[in-house]
Write a protein that holds these residues in place. Structure first.
Motif, short mmCIF file in Angstrom:
data_model
loop_
_atom_site.label_atom_id
_atom_site.label_comp_id
_atom_site.label_asym_id
_atom_site.label_seq_id
_atom_site.Cartn_x
_atom_site.Cartn_y
_atom_site.Cartn_z
N GLN A 187 42.71 34.58 39.69
CA GLN A 187 42.47 35.18 41.01
C GLN A 187 42.84 36.66 40.98
OE1 GLN A 187 44.40 33.14 44.20
NE2 GLN A 187 43.56 34.47 45.77
N LEU B 36 40.14 38.58 39.16
CA LEU B 36 38.91 38.72 39.96
C LEU B 36 39.10 39.74 41.07
CD1 LEU B 36 37.79 34.98 40.14
CD2 LEU B 36 36.83 36.81 38.71
N GLN B 37 40.32 39.79 41.58
CA GLN B 37 40.58 40.79 42.62
C GLN B 37 40.55 42.21 42.07
OE1 GLN B 37 44.35 39.60 44.26
NE2 GLN B 37 43.47 38.01 45.60
N ILE C 32 38.95 43.31 39.18
CA ILE C 32 37.71 43.75 38.56
C ILE C 32 36.79 44.36 39.62
CG2 ILE C 32 35.63 42.97 37.33
CD1 ILE C 32 38.12 43.05 35.63
N PRO C 33 36.25 45.51 39.37
CA PRO C 33 35.35 46.14 40.34
C PRO C 33 34.13 45.25 40.59
CG PRO C 33 36.02 47.70 38.65
CD PRO C 33 36.48 46.37 38.21
N ASP C 34 33.65 45.28 41.83
CA ASP C 34 32.50 44.46 42.20
C ASP C 34 31.23 44.90 41.45
OD1 ASP C 34 34.14 43.13 43.90
OD2 ASP C 34 33.60 44.36 45.66
N SER C 35 31.27 46.13 41.02
CA SER C 35 30.07 46.66 40.34
C SER C 35 29.90 46.12 38.92
CB SER C 35 30.15 48.20 40.27
OG SER C 35 31.31 48.59 39.58
N TRP C 36 30.93 45.47 38.42
CA TRP C 36 30.83 44.94 37.05
C TRP C 36 30.04 43.65 37.07
CZ3 TRP C 36 35.67 45.47 33.48
CH2 TRP C 36 36.04 46.82 33.41
N SER C 37 29.19 43.46 36.10
CA SER C 37 28.41 42.22 36.02
C SER C 37 29.30 41.10 35.52
CB SER C 37 27.22 42.40 35.08
OG SER C 37 27.67 42.62 33.76
N VAL C 38 28.86 39.89 35.86
CA VAL C 38 29.61 38.72 35.40
C VAL C 38 29.60 38.65 33.86
CG1 VAL C 38 29.70 36.19 35.43
CG2 VAL C 38 29.12 37.46 37.51
#
Length: 899
Positions: free
Chosen positions: A848, A851-852, A854-860
């Motif tokens: 968790q 995930l918090q 990691i930037p949202d712009s990074w791909s899975v």
């Protein structure tokens, strides 16, 4: 009368023994002559033409030959027949007297008649000259040559017995050696084997063509296997003396006389013969006529049984030992004079006699006087030939030979033939100090003694010795050094004192001398007496390393160290001394003298800190060192020595109580470099720039620095810094706050140092921030988190780093590192480092949390590896939880049944 003015090289001189002979008695009728002579100890026995035996004995109180009349004995009371031969048999106390072909017996020494009967028809008699009895009471065998037979008789004190008769008629003379006898009758000589009774015919006595000339045969013994015989044509014609061996063959050259001898006698190596009124002497070796003594009338000649001895003062004057230094007043002078007088006694068995002369002894001129005269004439070849023939048959002969060889050595030395000179130095029993005196009289210790005649011939060179002379004397003295310890060397202490000093001096003077030759000398046991002069010679020749080896051979440790210190410091120069400081260190490690170790160890430490410290900390050292004193002394020396000492006790011996001092010392060293060494400062900045420019993944900065040290202009500064980093990160106890305080002003240059110190203070956020942003050392950042704040890549020195890091600590540190990675300005570095962290150590992080962050712009896809492993870990954890709950329920169920 005979002439006694012969040259000193003549074989014989005449010594009058008895001049006023009482030949005529009241019963004498007409003139009386001496017909034969014999001698035994101090007695003279004279046979006369009137048939009497006159007994004289030597006056023991007189220094000159002097005989007194003792008795007169008539052999044939009825008629005065001349005495032909007297044969003395001391072992049975008897004498045999031959008169008118009859042998009568008398007692010795008083010459009283014995009632043993007579042997008749006798012409001559002989003992076996190879088996002359010497013990009292020992029987004697006499070979008697008669008109019909050769008879061998045995004589004891009261017994006469015939042993054997051999058929040989008309034997006039004969001489026996062992079983062989050379016998002559009126016409021929024959060699007869008395055992097998076999005859070897030889040759005629007279070679006269008409065969009517009869000559008196003469036979004399030359040696155990040789006889001398005479032959000729008439009494007035030249005659020949031939030497015949036991095979009947001529074994030497012939002697030629100018007339036929009336009598011959042999005293090897000379043959004496009476020719008319002359006594002639020939050499049996060369057959040359050596001397002629004229008389007014024909003398008679005889070999007597007991030799006559007399002093020869001229000989004593030659080989008396005298001191090399003239002004030496020693009781030994008189002792040597007495010894020389005793040795200079000459003996002879040759007596010459006549009614006019009385009795005289033919005294042989000593060999030494012959050879000395040849020296004066420069006839060296004749001398060499003579000493080759000479045999050392007596003590006097030994000294004569040594004397001549010593003079030969001096002759060859003066001629520049140094090889031959050395040969005779060795063969002549020469005191080596005399040889040394020829090169340097100052090296002569004590007072050598030498023959007086040799001393007169000793001439000191007026010029410096040549190289050839030096090489020869070096070889000669080296041979003498091998005799050290020989008990036969007289005045050994003074001799070897002289030899050692002279040998070293010659070594140092000779250009071809190798250092190994000098070392062989210095490493041997040099005597205490010659040691000080050896030291002086080596110092004067600037052979300081050889000098130190001399000190080592005598275990003079302080002097060895002092000599080395002078060479190391440049006070003394010697190219043979190499790697001196290391030699000093090794020598002090073996030294057991604590005082010397302290003195020279600290001196060495000031010159070469590393080697000096090694003296005190190496486990091989033989002395015990007080640790507290060592610390104080090294601290006084300071500098590199203090640093090396602290490194040893802290990092090797693990005495961690000194760690703070070492760390602070390193701190000051590094700060000084940063502050004062501009090249080092620029090198550090450049290294940071080059390192930051590298794309990840890359090695840790400290490893990068180590790899680039070899190409750097400031290698020492880099090495120092790596050692500092290594000790900072170790588990030694030091004042971290103080170190941080000191280097804080230089944090832009000492970035890695700041990381380690922050880690020690648990300021992990600051440490990781520096690693990620100031240094870009991502490899070290991972290691930092993994090992709980330790940086482990600087390993220039061995250290002990212990870690006990919990999972929780690692998790917290990796959270901080993730935060720092996500702040990296370079997108590529940010992604690479984050991805490596999550894939390598993501299991330590909460899903968790990640995930918090990691930037949202990074791909899975970028974190897919982390996500997959996290899901697997969750499923694994869920399965493990279900299994544990099932096991717990089963356990509870079993417990309830039991109840």
């Amino acid at each position: 009368m005979a002439s006694t003015d012969d040259p000193p090289v003549a074989p014989y001189i005449l010594q009058p023994l008895l001049s006023d002979v009482l030949l005529v008695s009241e019963e004498s009728e007409g003139p009386v002559e001496i017909t034969c002579v014999e001698a035994w100890h101090s007695s003279l026995y004279l046979g006369t033409s009137s048939g009497e035996i006159l007994h004289y004995f030597q006056d023991p109180t007189s220094n000159l030959p002097s005989y007194m009349f003792a008795s007169r004995q008539v052999v044939h009371p009825s008629r005065p027949y001349p005495i032909t031969r007297i044969l003395l048999l001391p072992t049975v106390s008897q004498a045999l007297v031959l008169s008118r072909n009859s042998i009568a017996f008398f007692s010795l020494p008083e010459f009283s008649p014995l009632a043993l009967g007579r042997i008749r028809e006798v012409n001559s008699m002989s003992l076996d000259l190879d088996r002359i009895p010497v013990d009292a009471g020992e029987e004697v065998r006499v070979t008697v040559f008669t008109k019909k037979l050769i008879r061998i008789v045995r004589i004891r004190e009261k017994e006469l017995r015939l042993i054997k008769d051999i058929d040989y008629p008309s034997a006039l003379v004969g001489v026996q050696r062992s079983s062989m006898a050379l016998v002559a009758n009126e016409k021929t000589y024959d060699l007869i084997d008395l055992n097998s009774v076999q005859k070897i015919p030889l040759f005629a006595i007279s070679s006269s063509p008409d065969g009517d000339v009869l000559l008196q045969p003469h036979v004399a013994s030359v040696s155990s296997g040789e006889f001398l015989v005479c032959s000729g044509t008439s009494e007035d014609e030249p005659a020949v003396g031939s030497v015949i061996n036991l095979d009947g063959e001529m074994s030497r050259g012939s002697i030629v006389w100018n007339g036929y001898p009336s009598v011959i006698a042999v005293e090897y190596p000379y043959c004496a013969a009476v020719i008319g009124n002359e006594l002639q002497f020939h050499s049996l070796q060369t057959q040359q006529l050596l001397q002629t003594i004229p008389f007014t009338s024909p003398p008679n000649l005889s070999n007597v049984s007991t030799t006559y001895s007399m002093p020869f003062p001229r000989l004593a004057e030659k080989f008396v030992l005298v001191p090399y230094v003239d002004d030496v007043d020693s009781p030994r002078r008189e002792d040597e004079r007495q010894i020389a007088s005793r040795l200079a006694t000459v003996s002879s068995s040759l007596f010459v006699f006549s009614s006019e002369l009385g009795v005289q002894c033919l005294v042989p001129t000593p060999v030494l006087l012959h050879l000395d005269a040849l020296f004066e004439k420069g006839k060296i070849d004749d001398i060499l030939e003579a000493i080759d023939r000479n045999e050392e048959t007596s003590e006097r002969a030994f000294h004569e030979l040594m004397y001549i060889r010593q003079k030969l050595s001096l002759y060859y030395f003066e001629q520049g033939n140094f090889v031959e000179a050395e040969k005779y130095w060795n063969e002549s029993n020469f005191d080596p100090r005399i040889v040394i005196a020829l090169f340097n009289p100052d090296d002569v210790k004590g007072v050598p003694w030498l023959y007086a005649g040799v001393k007169q011939a000793l001439k000191m060179p007026e010029t410096e010795p040549s190289l050839e002379a030096l090489l020869v004397v070096k070889h000669y003295l080296a041979g003498w050094l091998e005799k050290k310890g020989f008990e036969s060397v007289i005045e050994a202490k003074e001799v070897f004192h002289s030899v050692e000093v002279a040998y070293l001096r010659v070594l140092l003077k000779t250009p071809m001398t190798t250092k190994e030759e000098i070392y062989n000398f210095t490493d041997s046991t040099v005597d205490e007496e010659s040691f000080p002069e050896s030291v002086k010679l080596l110092e004067e020749a600037h052979k300081y390393f050889a000098l130190s080896r001399l000190y080592q051979s005598r275990k003079m440790v302080a002097q060895v160290c002092d000599t080395w210190r002078r060479m190391i410091s440049g006070q003394w120069e010697d190219n043979e001394f190499t790697d001196g400081e290391h030699k000093m260190m090794e020598y002090l490690l073996r030294c057991k003298d604590e005082k010397i170790v302290w003195e020279y160890g600290l001196w060495l430490m000031r010159r070469s800190a590393e080697l000096g410290v090694q003296v005190f900390v190496d486990d091989r050292r033989k002395t015990k060192i007080d640790a507290a004193k060592l610390k104080d002394e090294v601290r006084k020396v300071g500098g590199e020595a203090w640093r090396l000492y602290l490194e040893n006790v802290v990092l090797i011996q693990q005495h961690l109580e000194f760690a703070n001092e070492l760390v602070l010392l390193y701190t000051n060293d590094v700060i000084e470099v940063v502050e004062s060494n501009e090249d080092a400062r620029q090198e550090i900045i450049k290294s940071y720039q080059e390192y930051r420019a590298l794309a990840p993944p890359k090695v840790a900065y400290t490893l990068f620095l180590e790899d680039h040290k070899a190409q750097s202009k400031t290698q020492d500064a880099i090495s120092m810094r790596l050692k500092f980093l290594n000790v900072l990160q170790s588990n030694v106890d030091y004042d971290v706050q103080e170190v941080l305080r000191r280097i804080k002003p230089h944090e832009d240059f000492l970035i890695t140092e700041m990381v380690i110190l922050y880690g020690k203070l648990s300021l992990h956020h600051s440490a990781l921030h520096i690693l990620c942003h100031s240094l870009a050392d991502y490899d070290t950042a991972f290691a930092y988190c993994l090992y709980g704040g330790h940086v482990i890549h600087a390993d220039d020195l061995p250290t002990v780093v212990t870690t006990s890091v919990s999972r929780e600590q690692q998790s917290e540190l990796f959270k901080l590192l993730l935060i720092e990675f996500l702040k990296l300005k370079a997108t590529e570095d940010r992604i690479k480092c984050t991805k490596r962290l999550l894939e390598g150590w993501g299991n330590l992080l909460d899903l968790q949390f990640v995930l918090q962050m990691i930037p949202d712009s990074w791909s899975v896809e970028l974190i897919s590896g982390f996500l997959i492993s996290s899901v697997r870990e969750l499923l694994k954890t869920k399965k493990e939880s279900s299994l544990m709950r099932g096991l717990s329920r089963e356990e509870n169920f079993r417990v309830s049944i039991v109840r």
